[in-house]
Write a protein that holds these residues in place. Structure first.
Motif, PDB file in Angstrom:
ATOM      1  N   VAL A  58     -42.751  21.678 -68.185  1.00  0.00           N
ATOM      2  CA  VAL A  58     -42.793  20.212 -68.135  1.00  0.00           C
ATOM      3  C   VAL A  58     -43.826  19.666 -69.121  1.00  0.00           C
ATOM      4  CG1 VAL A  58     -43.380  18.227 -66.675  1.00  0.00           C
ATOM      5  CG2 VAL A  58     -41.909  20.053 -65.783  1.00  0.00           C
ATOM      6  N   ALA A  72     -41.792  15.299 -64.526  1.00  0.00           N
ATOM      7  CA  ALA A  72     -43.002  14.541 -64.177  1.00  0.00           C
ATOM      8  C   ALA A  72     -43.513  13.847 -65.425  1.00  0.00           C
ATOM      9  CB  ALA A  72     -44.089  15.465 -63.634  1.00  0.00           C
ATOM     10  N   ARG A  82     -38.434  17.731 -58.104  1.00  0.00           N
ATOM     11  CA  ARG A  82     -37.437  18.772 -58.391  1.00  0.00           C
ATOM     12  C   ARG A  82     -36.107  18.383 -57.779  1.00  0.00           C
ATOM     13  NH1 ARG A  82     -34.866  23.358 -56.512  1.00  0.00           N
ATOM     14  NH2 ARG A  82     -34.851  25.189 -57.912  1.00  0.00           N
ATOM     15  N   LYS A 135     -36.817  20.030 -63.022  1.00  0.00           N
ATOM     16  CA  LYS A 135     -38.124  19.534 -62.596  1.00  0.00           C
ATOM     17  C   LYS A 135     -38.636  18.537 -63.630  1.00  0.00           C
ATOM     18  CE  LYS A 135     -38.750  23.824 -62.682  1.00  0.00           C
ATOM     19  NZ  LYS A 135     -39.208  25.229 -62.753  1.00  0.00           N
ATOM     20  N   ARG A 190     -44.816  16.159 -59.412  1.00  0.00           N
ATOM     21  CA  ARG A 190     -43.546  16.596 -59.981  1.00  0.00           C
ATOM     22  C   ARG A 190     -42.415  16.449 -58.971  1.00  0.00           C
ATOM     23  NH1 ARG A 190     -42.520  22.894 -60.704  1.00  0.00           N
ATOM     24  NH2 ARG A 190     -42.029  22.547 -58.508  1.00  0.00           N
ATOM     25  N   PHE A 214     -49.879  17.047 -65.075  1.00  0.00           N
ATOM     26  CA  PHE A 214     -49.018  16.017 -64.516  1.00  0.00           C
ATOM     27  C   PHE A 214     -49.824  14.752 -64.244  1.00  0.00           C
ATOM     28  CE2 PHE A 214     -46.433  19.593 -62.299  1.00  0.00           C
ATOM     29  CZ  PHE A 214     -45.899  19.980 -63.521  1.00  0.00           C
ATOM     30  N   LYS A 253     -46.322  24.864 -64.578  1.00  0.00           N
ATOM     31  CA  LYS A 253     -46.459  23.541 -65.208  1.00  0.00           C
ATOM     32  C   LYS A 253     -46.096  23.576 -66.693  1.00  0.00           C
ATOM     33  CE  LYS A 253     -50.165  21.740 -62.236  1.00  0.00           C
ATOM     34  NZ  LYS A 253     -51.506  21.112 -62.229  1.00  0.00           N
TER      35      LYS A 253
END
Length: 252
Positions: free
Chosen positions: A240, A21, A36, A19, A34, A30, A237
């Motif tokens: 990321v 972003a 994936r 994943k 995002r 983000f 989240k």
């Protein structure tokens, strides 16, 4: 007009999905939706690097550093363990490999460490001083130790021996599911685990992440320890965002 600082890009690499972003490092969120992509099989570093290139091509305006979380011990950009990913990762200088493949500055961090950094900077532990221990309860138990905002990397506290067994074999969420434990029975095991961490480290705060943290109300009030223990805030989240934050600060 002042130019906007370049965004960092975060990539969360796992056994089933990759994943990524761009991340707004002011907001800790983000900066775009995002994306994936399924993890390739076999998930060798070279094949995963090709997926990273594909991901980055979808966000041409994001030109900052790239951070990557990996489910393994990472020292100076080199992966030293690979419990749930291809064994080819062990001994690979992934910082160098991914930097060459993408043409971008890339920094790799343990997945729990990345999530822990995000929770301390933006999430449940924001503004908290002293030692914060973030644990992720999933297939295993990941951990991050952050002291006054500084990461102590690769703590691997899920592998502590507790009552003669590897802690995560008894207290991970996978053990709850495998043994069909009630919330109360699982909380008793977590109590034993977190009391062990209390004795060893005397933290100011425990933060509990992983997918099961969405059900924190079912089990956290039943965990009988002296230290404050709260659910994570960033949920899926965190990896990321933490990866992007780690890269923006030059890695470890």
């Amino acid at each position: 007009m002042a130019q906007t600082a370049p965004q960092s890009f975060g990539i969360d690499f796992g056994g089933t999905g990759i994943k990524g972003a761009p991340v707004d490092l002011e907001a800790g969120d983000f900066a775009a939706e995002r994306v994936r992509i399924r993890t390739p099989a076999p998930s060798t570093p070279e094949r995963v690097a090709a997926v990273f290139v594909e991901l980055l091509h979808q966000f041409p305006d994001c030109t900052g550093a790239v951070g990557v979380t990996v489910p393994g011990v990472v020292r100076h950009g080199v992966v030293r363990s690979a419990a749930n990913i291809d064994k080819a990762w062990i001994g690979t200088d992934t910082d160098r490999l991914f930097t060459r493949a993408t043409g971008r500055e890339v920094h790799v961090v343990n997945d729990a460490d990345g999530a822990g950094l995000a929770e301390v900077r933006y999430g449940a532990a924001k503004g908290r001083s002293g030692l914060v221990i973030v644990t992720t309860l999933g297939t295993g138990i990941g951990s991050a130790m952050v002291y006054d905002g500084v990461l102590v990397p690769n703590s691997e506290l899920g592998h502590l021996e507790v009552e003669g067994q590897d802690a995560e074999s008894r207290a991970a969420n996978s053990a709850r599911e495998r043994e069909e434990l009630s919330w109360a029975d699982w909380a008793a095991r977590l109590t034993t685990y977190y009391r062990t961490l209390e004795r060893l480290f005397s933290p100011e705060l425990f933060v509990v992440g992983g997918g099961v943290s969405k059900s924190a109300a079912e089990f956290l009030p039943l965990v009988d320890i002296d230290t404050e223990i709260i659910p994570a805030a960033l949920l899926n989240k965190a990896g990321v965002v933490g990866a992007a934050l780690y890269a923006s600060e030059g890695g470890g």
